[in-house]
Design a protein around this motif. Structure first.
Motif, PDB file in Angstrom:
ATOM      1  N   SER A 191       0.823  -1.211   0.000  1.00  0.00           N
ATOM      2  CA  SER A 191       0.000   0.000   0.000  1.00  0.00           C
ATOM      3  C   SER A 191       0.860   1.266   0.000  1.00  0.00           C
ATOM      4  N   PRO A 270     -11.180   7.829  -0.788  1.00  0.00           N
ATOM      5  CA  PRO A 270     -10.878   6.571  -0.100  1.00  0.00           C
ATOM      6  C   PRO A 270     -10.783   6.764   1.419  1.00  0.00           C
ATOM      7  N   ILE A 273      -8.140   1.041   3.330  1.00  0.00           N
ATOM      8  CA  ILE A 273      -7.819  -0.204   2.629  1.00  0.00           C
ATOM      9  C   ILE A 273      -7.749  -1.247   3.733  1.00  0.00           C
ATOM     10  N   LEU A 287     -10.857  -1.755  -0.963  1.00  0.00           N
ATOM     11  CA  LEU A 287     -10.916  -0.299  -0.816  1.00  0.00           C
ATOM     12  C   LEU A 287     -12.349   0.173  -0.538  1.00  0.00           C
ATOM     13  N   TYR A 491      -7.207  -2.363  -4.197  1.00  0.00           N
ATOM     14  CA  TYR A 491      -6.233  -1.301  -4.273  1.00  0.00           C
ATOM     15  C   TYR A 491      -5.137  -1.626  -5.295  1.00  0.00           C
TER      16      TYR A 491
END
Ligand code: WT7
Length: 661
Positions: A191, A270, A273, A287, A491
């Motif tokens: 990420s 967003p 995650i 997400l 993601y």
């Protein structure tokens, strides 16, 4: 009812539950119905007639800085957008608006620590701490859109960290505390997290694990990770702190400015995650975004739990590191201004009656737990809960795996005193919020069934062959209409998102990965996963990720992992392992392999059973036939073996299993 559960009549509890299973249906009591937020079944038709109108009514119960223009943008399925044009902030909705309305003194969390400590955290406390930490994150260079990792135990700071991220529009990526530091590193890497918030140490059953030191050993020099923020919690003396990278949470908060206005964010900004397991070894980054997610969790939390924020004390006994914690410990309850219980520890420390002690002390009215916990309590005996006053409870929830009717009834009788409705809630990390569930003031429940879809949700059971609805018998569970809290993508892997959920039956049908059946009342009965996902105590794992951890052991040649049914944990990991050359299986090797899995994934993923195999059953194209391995592990007659490249493998395996027993 309550005294029959104690066995006072001379028959055993067991016999009484057996008799009750035949009754099968449980209506909400007239008293519950009378006080319930929803008691008119017409709500289902209303929502079905115009789902977008229903969901926009739910969204209206939130504070928006700017109202949306479009409820649902479905111009590019399966990439749906909700409430486009709208602007809001999750942390504002969870904190500021309650404080501004004069409810700042309300307790958000009654935190109960392992060693008996109690900390009451109010909405005003949270707002103060969240603003400071949000400013601290900004001071550390975190900008809107930057990912912040969170690896914390069940302490109030985890909530502060999540809301601080939400306040400035930095998506968080929380990793469950039971995952190993190696898994944390992997998730931070995938990420590209800029900051990781962790802790000096975590307490577990009277012991302290040196979390920060362990994180350091595994984090290496991850280029993208600039800062590690460390919360002081376990009182560890020699916490390694790297110059220029590591900072103390309390120090950065003290240095930060006290006011941090909530950033107005797009509805589709967003929010977080959350990595979860799929069919392959690499975890999927689910997400979730801002407006739709909050609408979904707030509405379901309010109606499924019939929440009366002024009087209820709500306890979701999950960990914040899973979706259950995100949606029903943090965002749903806070959006609704609820008072929650937050429990730091394990269910059996300092003693096996601790949950019931906490219910009694906090006067909890709603308890939301996993079937695996309930089965464990059944094993420990009804005497433990019966020693405590559980009369404050009025509603019980279940989540994470199918609840067997016996456990349902025990929960109903022994914990609920026969008076509390049970909501068996089916949903997933991907769905964000509860999808199939009773409404406690409306639905007649049947033990073992999650009953019917929440208003505004459309579910079906369809045939695997042609995608047509199945009248009776089992099929694939699908959701046939978008909903606000659905995942938006995986993601950085949009193709995998489409492929995983929307390729089998078209771009408008979300294939959930569970098999289910419906009965003549239209109730859903969830059977379990159809992919290579195993559910151990409600913890989701992929067989492939456990296999890849096992083969990392230098003496292992090959491994095949299956989920074997288990009375306690629902499913348990069984691993068929082929060793290199002439190496023989041994107890030491079992321990070593368990160690590798604990190191790579987490202790909870360790195989319960390892079966040494000279060879594994494979098709001619080389695919391992797990179905046969499941048959063998569960002691069933073998299914069709004619498609095997070498059918004699199965006979050899069977005799190996017998020798071992
Ligand atoms: C899988 C999702 C939902 C939050 C916790 C798990 C299973 C979940 C139920 C239920 C039968 C259930 C399904 C689902 N599952 N709830 N009430 N009855 N099965 O979230 O880790 O994403 O796992 O958990 O198999 O697909 P998750």
């Amino acid at each position: 009812m309550a005294d029959t559960a104690t066995g006072g009549s001379g028959t055993s509890l067991e016999q009484q539950l057996d008799q009750m299973l035949e009754i099968e249906r449980f209506e909400p009591s007239p008293a519950f119905k009378r006080d319930a937020l929803l008691s008119d079944p017409a709500i289902y038709e209303q929502a079905a007639a115009d789902p977008q109108a229903w969901w926009s009514r739910q969204a209206e119960s939130l504070d928006w800085f700017e109202r949306w223009e479009t409820v649902l943008d479905d111009s590019d399925p399966p990439f749906y957008k909700w409430f486009t044009g709208g602007k809001l902030n999750v942390s504002h909705n969870c904190l500021d608006r309650h404080v501004e309305a004069g409810r700042g003194d309300r307790v958000a969390y009654h935190w109960h620590g392992e060693e008996g400590e109690v900390r009451d955290v109010t909405y005003a406390d949270l707002l103060r701490d969240v603003q400071r930490f949000a400013n601290a994150l900004k001071d550390l260079g975190v900008r809107q859109g930057d990912v912040v990792g969170i690896y914390l135990p069940m302490i109030p700071e985890v909530v502060v960290a999540m809301l601080a991220c939400a306040r400035i529009g930095a998506p968080h990526n929380v990793v469950f505390g039971g995952f190993s530091a190696e898994s944390v590193k992997e998730r931070m890497e995938f990420s590209e997290a800029k900051v990781l918030v962790t802790v000096d140490g975590a307490r577990r059953k009277g012991k302290t694990a040196p979390i920060k030191a362990t994180v350091d050993e595994h984090m290496g020099d991850l280029e993208t990770l600039k800062t590690i923020v460390v919360v002081r919690h376990a009182g560890i003396a020699d916490v390694p702190m790297a110059d220029g990278r590591d900072v103390w949470y309390d120090e950065v908060c003290a240095a930060a400015a006290p006011d941090c206005p909530a950033e107005p964010l797009d509805a589709e900004h967003p929010l977080f995650i959350l990595y979860t397991s799929g069919s392959t070894a690499s975890p999927k980054g689910i997400l979730h975004t801002t407006g739709g997610y909050l609408t979904g969790v707030a509405a379901t939390h309010r109606y499924v739990f019939d929440l009366k924020p002024e009087s209820d004390v709500y306890w979701c006994a999950a960990d914040v590191g899973w979706i259950t914690g995100h949606s029903y410990i943090v965002y749903g309850p806070l959006a609704n201004g609820a008072t929650s219980v937050m429990w730091e520890g394990a269910p059996d420390y300092p003693h096996r009656g601790i949950w019931w002690e906490v219910v009694e002390k906090t006067r909890a009215t709603i308890l939301y737990a996993a079937p695996t916990a309930i089965r464990t309590f059944i094993k420990w005996g009804h005497e433990l809960p019966e020693r405590h006053d559980l009369s404050s409870l009025r509603l019980l929830g279940s989540v994470g795996e199918p609840i067997n009717p016996k456990a349902w009834l025990w929960y109903h009788q022994v914990i609920g005193g026969g008076r509390c409705p049970i909501v068996d809630t089916w949903w997933q990390t991907e769905t964000g919020a509860i999808m199939i569930t009773p409404l406690p003031g409306i639905t007649e429940t049947k033990p073992g069934s999650a009953t019917t879809p929440f208003p505004g949700i459309r579910a079906e059971v369809v045939s695997e062959a042609d995608g047509r609805p199945v009248e009776s018998g089992q099929g694939l569970l699908v959701l046939t209409q978008p909903w606000p809290s659905m995942l938006r993508t995986l993601y950085r892997e949009p193709e995998r998102f489409v492929e995983t959920y929307f390729s089998r039956l078209g771009k408008e049908t979300y294939v959930v990965g569970d098999a289910a059946r419906t009965d003549r009342d239209g109730y859903f009965w969830i059977i379990g996963r159809i992919d290579d996902v195993v559910n151990v105590s409600g913890h989701r794992l992929s067989t492939a990720e456990v296999e890849s951890a096992i083969v990392a052991h230098e003496k292992v040649a090959e491994a095949a992992v299956i989920g074997q049914s288990d009375e306690q944990t629902g499913q348990a990991i069984a691993a068929f392992v082929t060793l290199q050359g002439d190496i023989e299986g041994s107890d030491e090797l079992v321990a070593e392999i368990g160690g590798v899995v604990a190191e790579r994934i987490g202790k909870f993923a360790r195989p319960k059973r390892i079966i040494w195999a000279d060879d594994l059953p494979k098709t001619r194209s080389g695919k391992i036939m797990r179905r046969l391995l499941r048959d063998i592990a569960e002691g069933r007659a073998l299914g069709d073996v004619t498609t095997l490249r070498d059918p004699s493998v199965m006979a050899a395996l069977e005799s190996q299993i017998q020798e071992a027993q």
